[in-house]
Scaffold this motif. Sequence first.
Motif, PDB file in Angstrom:
ATOM      1  N   LEU A 174       0.773  -1.235   0.000  1.00  0.00           N
ATOM      2  CA  LEU A 174       0.000   0.000   0.000  1.00  0.00           C
ATOM      3  C   LEU A 174       0.804   1.285   0.000  1.00  0.00           C
ATOM      4  CD1 LEU A 174      -2.984  -0.707   2.439  1.00  0.00           C
ATOM      5  CD2 LEU A 174      -2.873  -1.011  -0.025  1.00  0.00           C
ATOM      6  N   ILE A 175       1.975   1.309   0.589  1.00  0.00           N
ATOM      7  CA  ILE A 175       2.646   2.590   0.808  1.00  0.00           C
ATOM      8  C   ILE A 175       2.901   3.282  -0.531  1.00  0.00           C
ATOM      9  CG2 ILE A 175       5.084   1.886   0.778  1.00  0.00           C
ATOM     10  CD1 ILE A 175       3.484   4.056   3.479  1.00  0.00           C
ATOM     11  N   ARG A 206       5.448  12.577   3.606  1.00  0.00           N
ATOM     12  CA  ARG A 206       4.442  12.067   2.682  1.00  0.00           C
ATOM     13  C   ARG A 206       5.068  11.402   1.455  1.00  0.00           C
ATOM     14  NH1 ARG A 206      -0.052  16.997   2.805  1.00  0.00           N
ATOM     15  NH2 ARG A 206      -0.682  16.703   4.980  1.00  0.00           N
ATOM     16  N   ARG A 207       6.215  11.906   1.061  1.00  0.00           N
ATOM     17  CA  ARG A 207       6.818  11.389  -0.167  1.00  0.00           C
ATOM     18  C   ARG A 207       7.731  10.186   0.059  1.00  0.00           C
ATOM     19  NH1 ARG A 207       6.203  13.171  -5.013  1.00  0.00           N
ATOM     20  NH2 ARG A 207       7.687  12.711  -6.662  1.00  0.00           N
ATOM     21  N   THR A 253      14.565  16.953  -5.368  1.00  0.00           N
ATOM     22  CA  THR A 253      13.114  17.131  -5.285  1.00  0.00           C
ATOM     23  C   THR A 253      12.739  18.150  -4.215  1.00  0.00           C
ATOM     24  OG1 THR A 253      12.767  14.864  -6.024  1.00  0.00           O
ATOM     25  CG2 THR A 253      10.927  15.922  -4.890  1.00  0.00           C
ATOM     26  N   ILE A 254      13.375  18.032  -3.042  1.00  0.00           N
ATOM     27  CA  ILE A 254      13.059  18.940  -1.934  1.00  0.00           C
ATOM     28  C   ILE A 254      13.493  20.369  -2.279  1.00  0.00           C
ATOM     29  CG2 ILE A 254      13.587  19.465   0.492  1.00  0.00           C
ATOM     30  CD1 ILE A 254      13.803  16.372   0.879  1.00  0.00           C
ATOM     31  N   ALA A 255      14.646  20.503  -2.928  1.00  0.00           N
ATOM     32  CA  ALA A 255      15.108  21.825  -3.354  1.00  0.00           C
ATOM     33  C   ALA A 255      14.170  22.424  -4.390  1.00  0.00           C
ATOM     34  CB  ALA A 255      16.530  21.729  -3.915  1.00  0.00           C
ATOM     35  N   ALA A 299       8.595  21.378   5.264  1.00  0.00           N
ATOM     36  CA  ALA A 299       9.631  20.526   4.660  1.00  0.00           C
ATOM     37  C   ALA A 299       9.553  19.113   5.215  1.00  0.00           C
ATOM     38  CB  ALA A 299      11.016  21.121   4.926  1.00  0.00           C
ATOM     39  N   SER A 300       9.341  19.007   6.526  1.00  0.00           N
ATOM     40  CA  SER A 300       9.240  17.691   7.159  1.00  0.00           C
ATOM     41  C   SER A 300       8.002  16.951   6.674  1.00  0.00           C
ATOM     42  CB  SER A 300       9.195  17.860   8.681  1.00  0.00           C
ATOM     43  OG  SER A 300       9.092  16.609   9.304  1.00  0.00           O
TER      44      SER A 300
END
Length: 770
Positions: free
Chosen positions: A400-401, A571-572, A606-608, A565-566
Motif C-alpha cells: 500500500l505505501i 508524505r513522499r 526534489t526537496i530543493a 519541509a518535514s
Amino acid sequence: MSMKAIVKSVISGDSFVLRGPAGPQGQPPKERVLHLADIVAPRLGTATREDEPWAFESRDFLRGLTVGKPITFTTAHSLPPNDDVPRDIGSAEINGVDLASELLKNGWAKLKELKREPTEDDLRKRDIEAEAKAAGKGIWNPHGPKAHEIHYMMPTDSQGFISEWKGKLIDALVEQVKDGSTLRVRLLMPDGEHQFVNIALAGVRSPRVSSNKGEPSEPWAEEARFFTESRLLQRYVRVQLLSLPTSTAIPFQAGANATAPPPATIFIGTVLHPAGNVAEHLVAAGLARVVDWHAGMLASSGGMERLRAAEKAAKEKRAYLYANAPAPSSKTNGAAANGSPRSFEGVVTRVWSGDQISVIEKDGSKERRLQLSSTRGPKLADPKQAYYAHEAREFLRKRLIGKHVKVYIDFVRPREGEYDEKECVTVRYGSQNSNIAEQLVEKGLASVVRHKRDDEDRSPDYDKLMAAEQAAAAEQRGIHSGKEQPAPKQPLNISESSNRATPFVNGFRRQGRIPAIVDYVAAGSRFKILLPKDNQVLTLVLAGIRAPRTARYPSEKGEPFGAEASDFATRRYMQRDVEIEIYDVDKSGGFIGALYLNKNENAAVTIAKEGLATVHSYSADSLPFAKQLYDAESEAKAAKRNIWRDYDEEAEKAAQVPEETDGSALATHYLDVIISDVRPRNGFTFSIQILNTEGIASLEKLMHDFSLHHKTISTPSAGFVPKSGDLVSAKFSDGAWYRARVRRASPLKKEAEVTFIDYGVSHHKHTTHG
C-alpha cells in the motif's frame, strides 16, 4: 366418529404420530399417537437393541405413504397417555384407502391372532395377507432383508469422519428435530451402513427448546422447532458436513501441547431438501438468527449472502425474533450521518500497524488515520505476537505505501476513554479492486473481530473476512500456525555516535547504491534509514542541501517552513523502498549522502525544487548532481515556492553588484592570467592566477620563505587535528609545501580534503601542519 389429522411422523410400520393444524402464529398443535388395530409390524431398534428384520423398510413404506399428509381416522379404544400425549388404537384411511389393508397388501405388516369371531373385514384382510405372502412381498421375501449395520452413536473419530466426508453430499433421513436448527439424521452411507449424527444447521441458530421439565424454552423456540419439523421430519434430504462445532481458534491461545479434543457430539452442516435450504427459510421467517462465525464455511458458495438477504427481509417484516430489531443499515457509498462523504480516494502515506494506516486525500488537503473495519492485527507489545505484528505491518507497507487507494468509511467508532475517535474503513486497491483486509486475514496476518449479535457497525465484507480467516486457519497460515516465532531483533543503530558510524563509511562508499527503507522522517533533509539485509538503522543527512529545522519539542520554535519541509518529506518518502549513497559522516554519527526513490528521483533535488531547502554550496560543489541541485533551486526561486515566496531576484543582483557612480558601461580591462587548475567534473570550473609583477614577486618570496621554514621541520606538530575551515600548510604532489584551507577532515582516517588557496586546487592530504 371419524376425525381428521396430519401425520407428523411414523413410529413403525403400524404406528404414527398425528397432529392438528398449526396455530395462528405458527404455534405447534396438539399431538396424539395412533396404533393401527389388528396388525403388527417389525419394531425399530435402539442403541441397546437391534432392529427387528425389515423394521426400517416397513416403517419407510408407511412413512412415504403418509408423512405430512392428511388422513381420516377412527379410534376403537384408548391407551394410557405417555407424557400427556393421548394414545389410541384404531383405523385410518388416506384418500379413501385403508392403511392397514395397504400395509398387508405390500407385505409390510402381519395380522394379529384374533381373540374374537372373524368378521367379513377380518377375512378380507386375511386373504390380502395370504396373497402378499404367496408373492413374497415385504417381510415375506424368502431372501431376507438386506444386511446393514446401524451406528446410533456419533463417530468416535470426529475429525477423521469430517475429513473424509467434508463437503460431500450424503443421502439422509431426518429422524428428529431437537429445535429449529438442530437435527438428528440417519446418514445412508454408500457402503449400506446407517450412521446417526446430530447436525447444527450451518449459518443459523434458532431459539433453544428446554430439555428439562419446568424450565421454559427460549422465546419462539417451539414455533421454530415446529417450522422445521413440519418441513423436514422423516423426509429424505441431502446432508453436507462442513465442520466440527468449534469456532476458529483464537490465535496464540492454543498451547503447543494441547491434547486431542474429545469426540464431537454434533457436526455443523447444511441440510438440503428439494424445496430448498431450510436454514434460509428459518431466517426469512424470523425464527433463526445468522451465526457470524459460520461465514467461513458458507461465504464461498454464496450461502452466507443468501442468509444475509433473508435476515434483511425478516428485519424489515419485524418477524418473530426480529420484532424489536433495528432497521437494517445499508452500507452504501452515499453521505455519512455527519454529512461528509462515505468514500474518498487518496494515497497511503504511512502504515502504523497491521490494521491501521494513514491516507492523504487525493487533493492533498487532509491526511487521515484509519482503522481497517472488523480487523484486528497482532500486537507488537506481546512477545508471542511480535513476529506476526511485524509481518503484518510489512505486508501492508509493501502493498500500500505510496499507492493510490479507494477508501469506504463503514462506520465511526466514537471516542472512548483514552482512545480517540476512529474512522473504520474498507480499503480497496489495484486493478482488481482488492480488499486489503481480506488479503491480510487470508494470509493469517490478522484476525476478524467477533461483533455482538445486533452490532451493525462492521465491515460490509464481514462474511468474506470470516471465510478468509477460515481458509487461513484450515491451512495453518500465520497466526493460525500454532508456531511460536521469536520476536524480531531490534536493528543495530550504527549512527549512535561518530565513532560507531565512521568504520562503515568506506564499505558503504564501495557498495554504491544500497537498498533501504525510510523508517522515519526527522526533518526535511534528515531520515532514519533501515537496512533490512543487515538489520541496521542509520541517520541519513541529505548532502548538498539545508532544510529548515523543525521544532523537536513543543516549547521549541522551528525555523520557517521547517514543518512544511518535514511534512513533504514524510508524505513522499516515509516507509518507501529507496536506495541510498553514502559519502561521509558528520560529527554526531549521521551519514551524509543521497537518497533515491524509484531509482531516478533524487530526494535532495526534489526537496530543493519544492522550495523547501536551500543548496549548501560548500557541500554541493563536490557532488555528482551539483548542477541538478542548483537548477532545482533556481526553478524554486523563479516560481517563488515556499521559502522563496518573498524572493526578489533583482534585489539580490543589486546587492551583489556595486552601484555605478554614473550610468555609463563598465570599462573593459584585460588582465594576463595563468590557469592554475581545471575541474571538468560537475560542469566546467577552473582557477586562475593574475599575472602582475608585484603579486608574482610577493608570492615567489612567500613560497621561498615557506620552503625554508619547512626544511627545518621534520614531522607534523604533535597532536594536531585539522578541522574544517582551518588555515594550514600542506604538501602538494610536487613535494613542496603551500598554503591551504581545510574543506573537510576525518580524524579517524587521518585524512583531510584541502584547497590550495594560492592556486585554487583541491586535494586529499594525509599529513598537514597548522
